[in-house]
Enzyme design. Structure first.
Site, PDB file in Angstrom:
ATOM      1  N   ILE A 232     -27.308 -19.124   0.204  1.00  0.00           N
ATOM      2  CA  ILE A 232     -28.657 -19.669  -0.542  1.00  0.00           C
ATOM      3  C   ILE A 232     -28.257 -21.035  -0.669  1.00  0.00           C
ATOM      4  O   ILE A 232     -29.127 -21.848  -0.936  1.00  0.00           O
ATOM      5  CB  ILE A 232     -28.975 -18.510  -1.941  1.00  0.00           C
TER       6      ILE A 232
ATOM      7  N   SER B  47       0.927  -1.184  -0.026  1.00  0.00           N
ATOM      8  CA  SER B  47      -0.076  -0.358   0.060  1.00  0.00           C
ATOM      9  C   SER B  47       0.872   1.349   0.154  1.00  0.00           C
ATOM     10  O   SER B  47       0.163   2.399  -0.854  1.00  0.00           O
ATOM     11  CB  SER B  47      -0.830  -0.076   1.279  1.00  0.00           C
TER      12      SER B  47
ATOM     13  N   THR C  47      -5.621  -1.457  -1.596  1.00  0.00           N
ATOM     14  CA  THR C  47      -7.288  -2.375  -0.656  1.00  0.00           C
ATOM     15  C   THR C  47      -8.413  -1.248  -0.669  1.00  0.00           C
ATOM     16  O   THR C  47      -8.195   0.013  -0.630  1.00  0.00           O
ATOM     17  CB  THR C  47      -6.121  -2.437   1.037  1.00  0.00           C
TER      18      THR C  47
ATOM     19  N   GLU D 160      -4.812  -3.667  -6.602  1.00  0.00           N
ATOM     20  CA  GLU D 160      -5.012  -2.114  -6.793  1.00  0.00           C
ATOM     21  C   GLU D 160      -5.731  -0.984  -5.972  1.00  0.00           C
ATOM     22  O   GLU D 160      -5.935  -0.023  -5.889  1.00  0.00           O
ATOM     23  CB  GLU D 160      -6.421  -1.469  -8.279  1.00  0.00           C
TER      24      GLU D 160
END
Length: 393
Positions: free
Chosen positions: A348, A143, A376, A374
Protein backbone atom coordinates in the site's frame (compact mmCIF):
# COMPACT_ATOMS: atom_id res chain seq x y z
CA UNK A 1 4.29 10.11 9.63
CA UNK A 2 4.48 8.31 12.97
CA UNK A 3 2.49 5.77 14.91
CA UNK A 4 1.51 8.48 17.34
CA UNK A 5 -0.65 10.03 14.65
CA UNK A 6 -2.06 6.78 13.29
CA UNK A 7 -5.82 6.33 13.67
CA UNK A 8 -7.12 4.34 16.61
CA UNK A 9 -8.91 1.52 14.90
CA UNK A 10 -11.78 -0.11 16.79
CA UNK A 11 -10.57 -3.22 18.57
CA UNK A 12 -13.20 -5.82 19.36
CA UNK A 13 -13.81 -5.70 23.11
CA UNK A 14 -13.80 -9.51 23.38
CA UNK A 15 -15.57 -9.26 26.76
CA UNK A 16 -12.63 -7.67 28.52
CA UNK A 17 -13.02 -6.80 32.18
CA UNK A 18 -12.65 -3.22 33.36
CA UNK A 19 -9.16 -4.05 34.64
CA UNK A 20 -8.14 -5.55 31.29
CA UNK A 21 -9.45 -2.52 29.42
CA UNK A 22 -7.53 -0.30 31.82
CA UNK A 23 -4.35 -2.26 31.09
CA UNK A 24 -4.89 -1.78 27.35
CA UNK A 25 -5.46 1.96 27.71
CA UNK A 26 -2.54 2.48 30.09
CA UNK A 27 -0.02 0.48 28.05
CA UNK A 28 -1.19 1.99 24.76
CA UNK A 29 -0.74 5.50 26.08
CA UNK A 30 2.73 4.72 27.42
CA UNK A 31 3.71 2.91 24.23
CA UNK A 32 2.67 5.79 21.98
CA UNK A 33 4.13 8.54 24.14
CA UNK A 34 7.36 6.92 25.34
CA UNK A 35 8.26 3.79 23.37
CA UNK A 36 7.24 4.74 19.83
CA UNK A 37 9.51 7.80 19.50
CA UNK A 38 12.58 5.63 20.13
CA UNK A 39 11.58 2.63 18.03
CA UNK A 40 13.42 3.65 14.88
CA UNK A 41 16.60 4.56 16.77
CA UNK A 42 16.58 1.24 18.63
CA UNK A 43 16.28 -0.62 15.32
CA UNK A 44 18.93 1.33 13.44
CA UNK A 45 21.48 1.26 16.24
CA UNK A 46 20.66 -2.29 17.45
CA UNK A 47 20.22 -0.83 20.93
CA UNK A 48 17.74 -1.95 23.56
CA UNK A 49 15.57 0.93 24.82
CA UNK A 50 16.56 0.57 28.44
CA UNK A 51 14.86 3.78 29.57
CA UNK A 52 11.54 2.66 28.10
CA UNK A 53 11.98 -0.68 29.86
CA UNK A 54 12.55 1.07 33.20
CA UNK A 55 9.33 2.97 32.69
CA UNK A 56 7.47 -0.26 31.96
CA UNK A 57 8.78 -1.67 35.23
CA UNK A 58 7.57 1.41 37.10
CA UNK A 59 4.11 0.75 35.64
CA UNK A 60 4.24 -2.76 37.10
CA UNK A 61 4.48 -4.54 33.76
CA UNK A 62 7.58 -6.63 34.57
CA UNK A 63 5.60 -8.74 37.02
CA UNK A 64 2.13 -8.16 35.63
CA UNK A 65 0.82 -11.77 35.76
CA UNK A 66 2.52 -12.78 39.03
CA UNK A 67 1.17 -12.55 42.61
CA UNK A 68 1.61 -9.40 44.63
CA UNK A 69 3.43 -11.34 47.35
CA UNK A 70 6.36 -11.64 44.94
CA UNK A 71 6.25 -8.03 43.79
CA UNK A 72 3.94 -8.68 40.85
CA UNK A 73 0.70 -6.95 39.92
CA UNK A 74 -1.52 -9.99 40.46
CA UNK A 75 -3.16 -9.73 37.03
CA UNK A 76 -4.12 -12.62 34.76
CA UNK A 77 -2.40 -13.97 31.65
CA UNK A 78 -4.80 -12.17 29.32
CA UNK A 79 -3.88 -8.80 30.83
CA UNK A 80 -0.23 -9.59 30.20
CA UNK A 81 -0.98 -10.67 26.62
CA UNK A 82 -2.79 -7.39 26.01
CA UNK A 83 0.27 -5.52 27.29
CA UNK A 84 2.57 -7.42 24.89
CA UNK A 85 0.21 -6.64 22.01
CA UNK A 86 0.08 -2.93 22.75
CA UNK A 87 3.85 -2.58 23.06
CA UNK A 88 4.38 -4.60 19.85
CA UNK A 89 2.02 -2.27 18.03
CA UNK A 90 4.67 0.45 18.19
CA UNK A 91 7.95 -1.41 18.85
CA UNK A 92 8.24 -5.16 18.39
CA UNK A 93 11.79 -5.19 19.76
CA UNK A 94 10.71 -3.86 23.14
CA UNK A 95 7.74 -6.23 23.18
CA UNK A 96 9.96 -9.23 22.44
CA UNK A 97 12.33 -8.43 25.31
CA UNK A 98 9.33 -7.91 27.59
CA UNK A 99 7.74 -11.21 26.58
CA UNK A 100 11.00 -13.12 27.01
CA UNK A 101 11.46 -11.65 30.48
CA UNK A 102 7.98 -12.62 31.67
CA UNK A 103 7.14 -15.85 29.86
CA UNK A 104 10.58 -17.43 29.68
CA UNK A 105 12.81 -15.77 32.23
CA UNK A 106 10.39 -15.41 35.14
CA UNK A 107 7.52 -17.86 34.75
CA UNK A 108 9.58 -21.09 35.15
CA UNK A 109 11.00 -19.81 38.45
CA UNK A 110 7.51 -18.95 39.68
CA UNK A 111 6.00 -22.24 38.51
CA UNK A 112 8.75 -24.72 39.45
CA UNK A 113 11.27 -22.94 41.65
CA UNK A 114 11.79 -24.01 45.25
CA UNK A 115 10.89 -21.48 47.92
CA UNK A 116 14.53 -20.37 48.54
CA UNK A 117 14.97 -19.76 44.80
CA UNK A 118 11.80 -17.69 44.67
CA UNK A 119 12.93 -15.65 47.64
CA UNK A 120 16.33 -15.12 46.05
CA UNK A 121 15.24 -14.14 42.53
CA UNK A 122 11.51 -13.83 41.94
CA UNK A 123 10.85 -10.49 43.59
CA UNK A 124 13.70 -8.84 41.70
CA UNK A 125 12.36 -10.22 38.42
CA UNK A 126 8.77 -9.16 39.14
CA UNK A 127 9.72 -5.62 40.10
CA UNK A 128 12.12 -5.26 37.19
CA UNK A 129 15.17 -4.84 39.41
CA UNK A 130 16.80 -7.10 36.86
CA UNK A 131 15.79 -9.01 33.74
CA UNK A 132 15.41 -12.71 33.13
CA UNK A 133 16.43 -14.80 30.12
CA UNK A 134 15.95 -18.35 28.87
CA UNK A 135 18.73 -20.56 27.52
CA UNK A 136 17.35 -23.34 25.33
CA UNK A 137 18.55 -22.97 21.73
CA UNK A 138 21.99 -24.31 20.82
CA UNK A 139 24.03 -24.33 17.61
CA UNK A 140 22.92 -27.93 16.96
CA UNK A 141 19.62 -27.96 18.86
CA UNK A 142 16.97 -25.56 17.62
CA UNK A 143 13.63 -27.10 16.70
CA UNK A 144 15.03 -30.38 18.04
CA UNK A 145 14.98 -29.16 21.64
CA UNK A 146 15.42 -32.71 22.88
CA UNK A 147 18.84 -32.75 21.23
CA UNK A 148 20.39 -30.53 23.90
CA UNK A 149 24.18 -30.97 23.93
CA UNK A 150 25.12 -28.76 26.86
CA UNK A 151 26.21 -31.24 29.52
CA UNK A 152 25.56 -31.12 33.26
CA UNK A 153 28.02 -33.45 35.00
CA UNK A 154 27.08 -34.65 38.49
CA UNK A 155 29.61 -33.43 41.05
CA UNK A 156 28.19 -33.99 44.50
CA UNK A 157 25.92 -31.12 45.45
CA UNK A 158 26.63 -29.31 42.16
CA UNK A 159 26.23 -29.81 38.44
CA UNK A 160 29.17 -28.77 36.27
CA UNK A 161 27.97 -27.25 32.98
CA UNK A 162 29.86 -27.27 29.69
CA UNK A 163 28.41 -26.17 26.37
CA UNK A 164 26.93 -23.24 24.42
CA UNK A 165 23.59 -21.55 23.87
CA UNK A 166 22.69 -19.10 21.10
CA UNK A 167 20.00 -16.56 20.18
CA UNK A 168 19.36 -15.74 23.84
CA UNK A 169 17.07 -12.72 24.20
CA UNK A 170 17.99 -10.28 27.01
CA UNK A 171 21.37 -11.94 27.49
CA UNK A 172 23.26 -8.68 27.92
CA UNK A 173 20.95 -7.45 30.67
CA UNK A 174 19.69 -10.54 32.49
CA UNK A 175 20.86 -11.60 35.92
CA UNK A 176 19.15 -15.00 35.82
CA UNK A 177 19.15 -17.51 32.99
CA UNK A 178 16.80 -20.50 33.02
CA UNK A 179 18.89 -23.01 31.06
CA UNK A 180 18.56 -26.59 29.88
CA UNK A 181 21.30 -29.19 30.02
CA UNK A 182 21.68 -32.95 29.55
CA UNK A 183 22.53 -34.71 32.81
CA UNK A 184 22.32 -38.31 31.55
CA UNK A 185 22.51 -39.10 27.83
CA UNK A 186 21.30 -42.67 28.42
CA UNK A 187 17.92 -41.28 29.49
CA UNK A 188 17.41 -39.13 26.37
CA UNK A 189 14.91 -36.33 26.96
CA UNK A 190 14.30 -37.64 30.49
CA UNK A 191 17.90 -36.77 31.30
CA UNK A 192 17.45 -33.08 30.46
CA UNK A 193 17.25 -30.73 33.42
CA UNK A 194 16.21 -27.09 33.67
CA UNK A 195 18.16 -24.96 36.12
CA UNK A 196 18.89 -21.37 37.03
CA UNK A 197 22.30 -19.99 36.14
CA UNK A 198 23.21 -16.73 37.85
CA UNK A 199 25.15 -14.26 35.76
CA UNK A 200 27.83 -14.12 38.46
CA UNK A 201 28.59 -17.85 38.49
CA UNK A 202 32.25 -18.61 37.66
CA UNK A 203 32.66 -20.40 34.35
CA UNK A 204 29.65 -18.63 32.79
CA UNK A 205 30.20 -16.10 30.01
CA UNK A 206 27.89 -14.01 27.83
CA UNK A 207 29.04 -13.22 24.27
CA UNK A 208 27.45 -10.75 21.80
CA UNK A 209 25.14 -12.18 19.15
CA UNK A 210 25.11 -11.44 15.43
CA UNK A 211 23.27 -8.51 13.84
CA UNK A 212 19.70 -9.58 13.11
CA UNK A 213 17.26 -9.13 10.23
CA UNK A 214 14.62 -7.68 12.53
CA UNK A 215 13.85 -7.08 16.21
CA UNK A 216 17.21 -5.30 16.24
CA UNK A 217 16.31 -3.31 19.32
CA UNK A 218 15.93 -6.51 21.31
CA UNK A 219 19.20 -7.76 22.69
CA UNK A 220 20.37 -11.33 22.01
CA UNK A 221 23.58 -13.13 22.89
CA UNK A 222 25.41 -16.43 23.06
CA UNK A 223 26.01 -18.20 26.39
CA UNK A 224 29.19 -20.15 27.11
CA UNK A 225 29.58 -22.64 29.96
CA UNK A 226 33.10 -23.72 30.85
CA UNK A 227 33.10 -25.86 33.99
CA UNK A 228 30.33 -23.67 35.36
CA UNK A 229 29.29 -24.99 38.78
CA UNK A 230 25.57 -24.74 39.54
CA UNK A 231 24.13 -25.91 42.89
CA UNK A 232 21.67 -28.76 42.54
CA UNK A 233 19.18 -26.70 44.53
CA UNK A 234 18.96 -24.45 41.47
CA UNK A 235 17.27 -27.18 39.42
CA UNK A 236 13.64 -26.40 38.52
CA UNK A 237 10.98 -29.07 38.88
CA UNK A 238 11.21 -32.70 40.00
CA UNK A 239 13.88 -35.14 38.74
CA UNK A 240 13.27 -36.36 35.20
CA UNK A 241 10.81 -33.56 34.47
CA UNK A 242 13.19 -30.99 33.01
CA UNK A 243 12.09 -31.56 29.43
CA UNK A 244 8.44 -31.42 30.42
CA UNK A 245 9.10 -28.23 32.40
CA UNK A 246 10.53 -26.27 29.50
CA UNK A 247 7.95 -27.62 27.03
CA UNK A 248 5.20 -26.29 29.31
CA UNK A 249 7.09 -23.01 29.49
CA UNK A 250 7.10 -22.82 25.70
CA UNK A 251 3.35 -23.44 25.58
CA UNK A 252 2.80 -20.24 27.54
CA UNK A 253 5.49 -18.41 25.63
CA UNK A 254 3.77 -19.17 22.35
CA UNK A 255 0.74 -17.19 23.45
CA UNK A 256 2.95 -14.15 24.00
CA UNK A 257 4.54 -14.57 20.56
CA UNK A 258 1.01 -14.74 19.19
CA UNK A 259 0.29 -11.43 20.90
CA UNK A 260 3.51 -10.05 19.45
CA UNK A 261 2.30 -10.98 15.97
CA UNK A 262 -1.11 -9.43 16.55
CA UNK A 263 0.47 -6.21 17.80
CA UNK A 264 2.81 -5.87 14.83
CA UNK A 265 -0.05 -6.58 12.43
CA UNK A 266 -2.27 -4.01 14.13
CA UNK A 267 0.47 -1.41 13.99
CA UNK A 268 1.04 -2.06 10.28
CA UNK A 269 -2.69 -1.84 9.61
CA UNK A 270 -2.91 1.44 11.54
CA UNK A 271 -0.16 2.90 9.39
CA UNK A 272 -1.52 1.54 6.11
CA UNK A 273 -5.00 2.90 6.76
CA UNK A 274 -3.73 6.40 7.52
CA UNK A 275 -1.51 6.40 4.46
CA UNK A 276 -4.28 5.07 2.19
CA UNK A 277 -6.61 7.85 3.28
CA UNK A 278 -4.06 10.66 2.91
CA UNK A 279 -2.14 9.55 -0.20
CA UNK A 280 -3.75 10.38 -3.55
CA UNK A 281 -3.17 8.56 -6.84
CA UNK A 282 -5.10 8.95 -10.08
CA UNK A 283 -7.03 11.86 -8.64
CA UNK A 284 -8.37 10.23 -5.47
CA UNK A 285 -7.19 8.73 -2.15
CA UNK A 286 -5.64 5.27 -2.34
CA UNK A 287 -8.36 4.01 -0.02
CA UNK A 288 -10.98 4.80 -2.68
CA UNK A 289 -9.38 2.33 -5.06
CA UNK A 290 -11.02 -1.04 -4.60
CA UNK A 291 -7.73 -2.94 -4.86
CA UNK A 292 -6.40 -1.05 -1.84
CA UNK A 293 -9.67 -1.06 0.08
CA UNK A 294 -9.91 -4.85 -0.26
CA UNK A 295 -6.34 -5.20 1.04
CA UNK A 296 -7.31 -3.19 4.10
CA UNK A 297 -10.39 -5.35 4.61
CA UNK A 298 -8.36 -8.56 4.50
CA UNK A 299 -5.79 -7.09 6.89
CA UNK A 300 -8.50 -6.16 9.38
CA UNK A 301 -10.24 -9.54 9.23
CA UNK A 302 -7.05 -11.54 9.66
CA UNK A 303 -5.73 -9.38 12.49
CA UNK A 304 -8.99 -9.68 14.41
CA UNK A 305 -9.15 -13.43 13.79
CA UNK A 306 -5.61 -13.83 15.13
CA UNK A 307 -6.50 -11.75 18.18
CA UNK A 308 -9.44 -14.06 18.94
CA UNK A 309 -7.19 -17.14 18.82
CA UNK A 310 -4.55 -15.56 21.04
CA UNK A 311 -7.05 -14.33 23.63
CA UNK A 312 -8.77 -17.72 23.68
CA UNK A 313 -5.51 -19.50 24.46
CA UNK A 314 -4.75 -17.00 27.24
CA UNK A 315 -8.19 -17.52 28.76
CA UNK A 316 -7.71 -21.28 28.74
CA UNK A 317 -4.44 -20.82 30.62
CA UNK A 318 -6.11 -18.54 33.14
CA UNK A 319 -8.85 -21.12 33.66
CA UNK A 320 -6.30 -23.84 34.42
CA UNK A 321 -7.37 -25.85 31.40
CA UNK A 322 -5.11 -27.53 28.79
CA UNK A 323 -4.01 -24.94 26.25
CA UNK A 324 -1.00 -26.42 24.44
CA UNK A 325 -2.74 -27.05 21.12
CA UNK A 326 -4.57 -23.74 21.26
CA UNK A 327 -1.35 -21.86 21.97
CA UNK A 328 0.26 -23.56 18.96
CA UNK A 329 -2.70 -22.56 16.76
CA UNK A 330 -2.62 -18.99 18.05
CA UNK A 331 1.12 -18.67 17.57
CA UNK A 332 1.10 -20.25 14.10
CA UNK A 333 -1.84 -18.28 12.73
CA UNK A 334 -0.92 -14.90 14.19
CA UNK A 335 2.69 -15.25 12.97
CA UNK A 336 1.62 -15.97 9.42
CA UNK A 337 -1.01 -13.21 9.55
CA UNK A 338 1.66 -10.82 10.77
CA UNK A 339 3.79 -11.63 7.73
CA UNK A 340 0.88 -11.14 5.34
CA UNK A 341 -0.37 -7.91 6.91
CA UNK A 342 3.06 -6.26 7.01
CA UNK A 343 3.67 -7.35 3.41
CA UNK A 344 0.40 -5.76 2.29
CA UNK A 345 1.17 -2.62 4.28
CA UNK A 346 4.35 -2.16 2.25
CA UNK A 347 2.41 -2.77 -0.96
CA UNK A 348 0.00 0.00 0.00
CA UNK A 349 2.89 2.36 0.76
CA UNK A 350 4.60 1.42 -2.51
CA UNK A 351 8.12 2.80 -2.85
CA UNK A 352 7.74 4.72 0.41
CA UNK A 353 7.14 1.42 2.19
CA UNK A 354 10.53 0.20 1.03
CA UNK A 355 12.24 3.14 2.70
CA UNK A 356 13.17 3.50 6.34
CA UNK A 357 11.33 6.81 6.50
CA UNK A 358 8.18 4.87 7.31
CA UNK A 359 7.84 2.21 10.04
CA UNK A 360 6.20 -0.50 7.90
CA UNK A 361 9.64 -1.47 6.54
CA UNK A 362 10.79 -2.20 10.08
CA UNK A 363 7.56 -4.00 10.92
CA UNK A 364 7.99 -6.27 7.92
CA UNK A 365 11.46 -7.29 9.07
CA UNK A 366 10.30 -7.70 12.66
CA UNK A 367 7.43 -9.94 11.62
CA UNK A 368 9.69 -12.75 10.46
CA UNK A 369 10.88 -13.58 13.97
CA UNK A 370 7.31 -14.50 14.93
CA UNK A 371 7.37 -17.43 12.50
CA UNK A 372 10.61 -18.77 14.03
CA UNK A 373 10.87 -17.99 17.74
CA UNK A 374 9.25 -20.33 20.31
CA UNK A 375 9.01 -23.00 17.63
CA UNK A 376 8.79 -22.42 13.88
CA UNK A 377 5.49 -22.43 12.01
CA UNK A 378 6.36 -25.93 10.84
CA UNK A 379 6.79 -27.12 14.43
CA UNK A 380 3.43 -25.61 15.34
CA UNK A 381 1.79 -27.53 12.50
CA UNK A 382 3.34 -30.73 13.83
CA UNK A 383 1.81 -30.03 17.26
CA UNK A 384 -1.58 -29.15 15.80
CA UNK A 385 -1.74 -32.10 13.42
CA UNK A 386 -0.74 -34.59 16.11
CA UNK A 387 -3.50 -33.30 18.38
CA UNK A 388 -5.97 -33.56 15.52
CA UNK A 389 -4.98 -37.11 14.58
CA UNK A 390 -5.27 -38.25 18.20
CA UNK A 391 -8.98 -37.61 17.88
CA UNK A 392 -9.40 -40.28 15.22
CA UNK A 393 -6.76 -42.86 16.16
Amino acid sequence: MSLKTAPELPVTNLDLTEEQQMIRETVRRYAEEVIAPGARHADETCTFNLEAWKGMCELGLAGLPFPEEWGGAGMDSLSYIIAVEEVARVCASTALSYAAHVSLGTYPIYAWGRQPLKERYLRGLCTGEYMGAYGLTEPNAGSDSGGTQTMAADDGDHYVLNGRKCFITNGSYAKTFVCTAQSDKSKGAKGIIALIVDRDFPGFQVEPGEVKLGMRGSDWTNLVFQDCRVPKDFVLGPPGEGFSTFMKTLEGGRISIGALGVGIAQGALDQALKYAVEREQFGKPLADHQAVAFKLADMQVETNAARHLVYHAARLKDAGRPFGTESAMAKYFSSEVCMRVTYEAIQIFGGNGYSREYPVERMYRDAKLCTIGEGTSEVQKIIISRALLRLVR
